[in-house]
Write a protein that holds these residues in place. Sequence first.
Motif, PDB file in Angstrom:
ATOM      1  N   UNK A   1     -22.250 -39.341 101.750  1.00 50.74           N
ATOM      2  CA  UNK A   1     -21.716 -38.013 101.434  1.00 50.74           C
ATOM      3  C   UNK A   1     -22.572 -36.929 102.089  1.00 50.74           C
ATOM      4  N   UNK A   2     -23.888 -37.099 102.057  1.00 50.57           N
ATOM      5  CA  UNK A   2     -24.792 -36.121 102.683  1.00 50.57           C
ATOM      6  C   UNK A   2     -24.532 -36.036 104.184  1.00 50.57           C
ATOM      7  N   UNK A   3     -24.382 -37.199 104.828  1.00 52.70           N
ATOM      8  CA  UNK A   3     -24.109 -37.200 106.270  1.00 52.70           C
ATOM      9  C   UNK A   3     -22.762 -36.544 106.571  1.00 52.70           C
ATOM     10  N   UNK A   4     -21.775 -36.801 105.716  1.00 55.65           N
ATOM     11  CA  UNK A   4     -20.463 -36.171 105.908  1.00 55.65           C
ATOM     12  C   UNK A   4     -20.554 -34.665 105.743  1.00 55.65           C
ATOM     13  N   UNK A   5     -21.355 -34.223 104.771  1.00 57.07           N
ATOM     14  CA  UNK A   5     -21.526 -32.783 104.574  1.00 57.07           C
ATOM     15  C   UNK A   5     -22.211 -32.164 105.791  1.00 57.07           C
ATOM     16  N   UNK A   6     -23.159 -32.872 106.380  1.00 54.23           N
ATOM     17  CA  UNK A   6     -23.810 -32.372 107.594  1.00 54.23           C
ATOM     18  C   UNK A   6     -22.804 -32.241 108.735  1.00 54.23           C
ATOM     19  N   UNK A   7     -21.884 -33.218 108.812  1.00 56.17           N
ATOM     20  CA  UNK A   7     -20.861 -33.140 109.870  1.00 56.17           C
ATOM     21  C   UNK A   7     -19.923 -31.962 109.630  1.00 56.17           C
ATOM     22  N   UNK A   8     -19.637 -31.676 108.362  1.00 55.20           N
ATOM     23  CA  UNK A   8     -18.798 -30.515 108.046  1.00 55.20           C
ATOM     24  C   UNK A   8     -19.492 -29.235 108.480  1.00 55.20           C
ATOM     25  N   UNK A   9     -20.781 -29.133 108.194  1.00 53.44           N
ATOM     26  CA  UNK A   9     -21.530 -27.935 108.580  1.00 53.44           C
ATOM     27  C   UNK A   9     -21.557 -27.775 110.100  1.00 53.44           C
ATOM     28  N   UNK A  10     -21.760 -28.901 110.804  1.00 47.40           N
ATOM     29  CA  UNK A  10     -21.774 -28.841 112.273  1.00 47.40           C
ATOM     30  C   UNK A  10     -20.399 -28.434 112.799  1.00 47.40           C
ATOM     31  N   UNK A  11     -19.339 -28.987 112.176  1.00 49.48           N
ATOM     32  CA  UNK A  11     -17.979 -28.640 112.611  1.00 49.48           C
ATOM     33  C   UNK A  11     -17.683 -27.172 112.326  1.00 49.48           C
ATOM     34  N   UNK A  12     -18.191 -26.662 111.209  1.00 49.18           N
ATOM     35  CA  UNK A  12     -17.995 -25.248 110.888  1.00 49.18           C
ATOM     36  C   UNK A  12     -18.689 -24.356 111.902  1.00 49.18           C
ATOM     37  N   UNK A  13     -19.883 -24.766 112.289  1.00 53.69           N
ATOM     38  CA  UNK A  13     -20.605 -24.003 113.308  1.00 53.69           C
ATOM     39  C   UNK A  13     -19.855 -24.020 114.642  1.00 53.69           C
ATOM     40  N   UNK A  14     -19.252 -25.177 114.956  1.00 56.85           N
ATOM     41  CA  UNK A  14     -18.476 -25.279 116.196  1.00 56.85           C
ATOM     42  C   UNK A  14     -17.256 -24.363 116.138  1.00 56.85           C
ATOM     43  N   UNK A  15     -16.624 -24.285 114.967  1.00 51.98           N
ATOM     44  CA  UNK A  15     -15.471 -23.390 114.806  1.00 51.98           C
ATOM     45  C   UNK A  15     -15.907 -21.943 114.979  1.00 51.98           C
ATOM     46  N   UNK A  16     -17.019 -21.585 114.360  1.00 52.33           N
ATOM     47  CA  UNK A  16     -17.516 -20.207 114.479  1.00 52.33           C
ATOM     48  C   UNK A  16     -17.803 -19.854 115.943  1.00 52.33           C
ATOM     49  N   UNK A  17     -18.439 -20.813 116.647  1.00 50.75           N
ATOM     50  CA  UNK A  17     -18.740 -20.571 118.064  1.00 50.75           C
ATOM     51  C   UNK A  17     -17.456 -20.450 118.878  1.00 50.75           C
ATOM     52  N   UNK A  18     -16.458 -21.297 118.543  1.00 54.39           N
ATOM     53  CA  UNK A  18     -15.187 -21.254 119.278  1.00 54.39           C
ATOM     54  C   UNK A  18     -14.453 -19.939 119.012  1.00 54.39           C
ATOM     55  N   UNK A  19     -14.552 -19.425 117.788  1.00 56.02           N
ATOM     56  CA  UNK A  19     -13.917 -18.138 117.473  1.00 56.02           C
ATOM     57  C   UNK A  19     -14.563 -17.009 118.266  1.00 56.02           C
ATOM     58  N   UNK A  20     -15.883 -17.060 118.376  1.00 53.49           N
ATOM     59  CA  UNK A  20     -16.584 -16.027 119.155  1.00 53.49           C
ATOM     60  C   UNK A  20     -16.188 -16.101 120.618  1.00 53.49           C
ATOM     61  N   UNK A  21     -16.106 -17.346 121.145  1.00 50.60           N
ATOM     62  CA  UNK A  21     -15.710 -17.514 122.543  1.00 50.60           C
ATOM     63  C   UNK A  21     -14.278 -17.027 122.749  1.00 50.60           C
ATOM     64  N   UNK A  22     -13.420 -17.306 121.784  1.00 43.92           N
ATOM     65  CA  UNK A  22     -12.031 -16.858 121.870  1.00 43.92           C
ATOM     66  C   UNK A  22     -11.954 -15.336 121.865  1.00 43.92           C
ATOM     67  N   UNK A  23     -12.730 -14.717 120.976  1.00 43.19           N
ATOM     68  CA  UNK A  23     -12.739 -13.257 120.905  1.00 43.19           C
ATOM     69  C   UNK A  23     -13.234 -12.646 122.217  1.00 43.19           C
ATOM     70  N   UNK A  24     -14.292 -13.245 122.765  1.00 40.29           N
ATOM     71  CA  UNK A  24     -14.834 -12.758 124.031  1.00 40.29           C
ATOM     72  C   UNK A  24     -13.802 -12.879 125.149  1.00 40.29           C
ATOM     73  N   UNK A  25     -13.081 -14.031 125.163  1.00 40.91           N
ATOM     74  CA  UNK A  25     -12.063 -14.255 126.195  1.00 40.91           C
ATOM     75  C   UNK A  25     -10.921 -13.257 126.051  1.00 40.91           C
TER      76      UNK A  25
END
Length: 207
Positions: A85-109
């Motif tokens: 469960x801890x490892x899965x939660x870490x993957x969720x956090x990493x995926x959330x960070x990836x989404x945030x980065x993708x949103x910023x890249x989308x906004x910039x584009x």
Amino acid sequence: QNVDAPVEGRVVRWFVQEGDRVQAGQPIVDLADNDPEILARLRQERDAQLARIEASKARIAAAESRINSLDSSRTAASSAGGSRVVMARDRVEAAQQAVDAAKMARKTAELNAERQHSLNEQGLASRRAMELADLELVKTGTDLQRAEAALHAARSEEAALRSDLSKITNDATAQVQLANETLASAQGEIASATAELARIEVRLSRQ
């Protein structure tokens, strides 16, 4: 004075007559049980209760051993499940960070595409630069969708692992509870058999 016999039976022989003076401990009458096999039967009952007690002791030992084993298994399974469960939660956090980065890249584009269209209309940017900005906008949109899908999958995995952990814990707890009930039943059996054994011993001693 009336003298009550401790057991029922028939009179075999009188040692005194009515009106005789007797001393403490002096025999008064010889009694024989109506059942000539009473001693053998009582010994059989006693042996049966002893066997019942021994069987209950064996059940207690088996139940205690099972409880210890189940407790160890539950602890190990819970620990392993908790780690997943801890490892899965870490993957969720990493995926959330990836989404945030993708949103910023989308906004910039988006901003860059708007700027290139505006410059192109003013004749300050080439059509090629505008097309590249549009392509980047499409790419960042696709990247954002991919990142959001990965986040959704990570969250689903975490939820499933949490559900598995809960099921493992509940199942193990139920098995421990069942073993405890078996233990309590065996302990009650010993108490009952011990009480019955004491009653038989009294009757055997009287006979």
